[in-house]
Scaffold this active site. Sequence first.
Site, PDB file in Angstrom:
ATOM      1  N   ASP A  30      40.448  57.396  34.384  1.00 61.09           N
ATOM      2  CA  ASP A  30      41.275  57.716  33.217  1.00 61.09           C
ATOM      3  C   ASP A  30      41.760  56.391  32.621  1.00 61.09           C
ATOM      4  O   ASP A  30      41.251  55.315  32.987  1.00 61.09           O
ATOM      5  CB  ASP A  30      42.420  58.674  33.574  1.00 61.09           C
ATOM      6  CG  ASP A  30      43.400  58.053  34.571  1.00 61.09           C
ATOM      7  OD1 ASP A  30      43.163  56.899  35.011  1.00 61.09           O
ATOM      8  OD2 ASP A  30      44.391  58.708  34.914  1.00 61.09           O
ATOM      9  N   HIS A  90      41.064  20.515  49.612  1.00 65.48           N
ATOM     10  CA  HIS A  90      39.866  19.843  50.140  1.00 65.48           C
ATOM     11  C   HIS A  90      38.647  20.306  49.329  1.00 65.48           C
ATOM     12  O   HIS A  90      38.569  21.482  48.953  1.00 65.48           O
ATOM     13  CB  HIS A  90      39.712  20.217  51.619  1.00 65.48           C
ATOM     14  CG  HIS A  90      38.700  19.402  52.345  1.00 65.48           C
ATOM     15  ND1 HIS A  90      37.344  19.693  52.293  1.00 65.48           N
ATOM     16  CD2 HIS A  90      38.822  18.309  53.141  1.00 65.48           C
ATOM     17  CE1 HIS A  90      36.682  18.813  53.025  1.00 65.48           C
ATOM     18  NE2 HIS A  90      37.558  17.954  53.551  1.00 65.48           N
TER      19      HIS A  90
END
Length: 383
Positions: A361, A314
């Site tokens: 990291d 829609h």
Amino acid sequence: MMKLSPYLGRASEFLIINSGRSSCLSSRSALLARHGSTTSGRSAAGPQDANDMNTSPKSSAADMNPTSTRHTYIPRRAMMYIPGDDAKKIAKIPTLIVDCPVLECEDGVALNRKEEARQLIHKTLETADWVKERKTRGLDVAVRINSFQSGLADQDLQSLLSAKTLPTTLLIPKIEGKEELRHTAHILTEKLAGRAGRDPLRLILYIESAKALLSMRKLLKTALKVADESHNLLALDGVVFGSDDYCADIGANRSNEAKEVLFARQYFLTVVKSFQRSLQAIDLVHIDFKDLDDLRRQSEEGARFGFTGKQVIHPAQVDVVQQAYSPAPDKLKWAQEVVEAFTRHQKEGKGAFNFRNAMIDRPLLLQAENIVAYAKLIGQPQR
Ligand code: COA
Ligand code: MG
């Protein structure tokens, strides 16, 4: 701890070659970029007109190399179905800012309206200005045909491939076996012969049953192989999780929370991402189209899982979904700063460091890089 959304796995492997609302990436360029060099690519809007089929092929070594993948990447954050027999809804498409409008021939069209849908889709492809315009701008124009088990797909293809303008992307539902893939590839490559050197016809497949889910890796391998063997006439761009057919297949009752398909979605995603290619993974439909809050929740969840887009039924759903599949500005800023901070800390000999009270990291760097690359891909403003 900041939550991370790798919007597009391995997005950082890609080099952007087009900017704009909906940019495209060249995966051939990506390979070069990974090795430190750059190249320019072509527009995703490669000619796909039947008229072009007779032009002499501009073959190159790359065209003849079955492993060459020089096609561009087209984002499909929202993939919106428009019933192919509904002229009024089709006329709405140019007013929508949607990554992937799909002219629907399958379950959105009643059995006794299939021929009307074929004819209207054929006419739309040949005559609608928006089709021409989207293709020129490198935006997607897709068509979903019926499944091969339905016995309707051959007629759909015959009608579709006789149009002077072809869609950019062909969606093939309910894939169950390798034979269907070979059969489709055979029909398509015969019809598209002579178009070598052009942008390939993109294929998107649907996994919609328990059997298909369990054979998914084999099916995708076959699909990639037939696309590679087509000498760039075809390209596999992605896979859709067909949630409602899947629920029907396993006897589940569908809920908005979608717990009943959690395993299937995550397994589906894992298989898609196990391929070292930028295959797109398109998530389930939210059929309760008035409930935009729940749509937002479900879309953000899909993006967090690693899906690259979502099916939409829609117009009201488009914006919510496309936003959910675009990095939030604060997340993008965070990602850009992580990339910069990581570079600084590497020079100082630190693999892991404290960034705003969170540990960063290398895996976190890779996630941040995904976000930055994906934002560029969809044309999101950079700081
Ligand atoms: N594409 C284009 N326009 C659409 C649309 C769609 N998928 N869905 C709704 N619209 C339009 C309507 O035509 C209407 O236009 P109007 O204001 O000019 O009259 C407007 O948006 C509002 O629509 P609304 O009244 O809220 O919905 P509806 O009852 O007309 O349609 C559906 C509801 C679900 C039937 C419709 O959205 C639809 O057909 N979706 C696609 C279904 C499909 O293809 N399913 C298969 C894949 S899962
Ligand atoms: Mg389905």
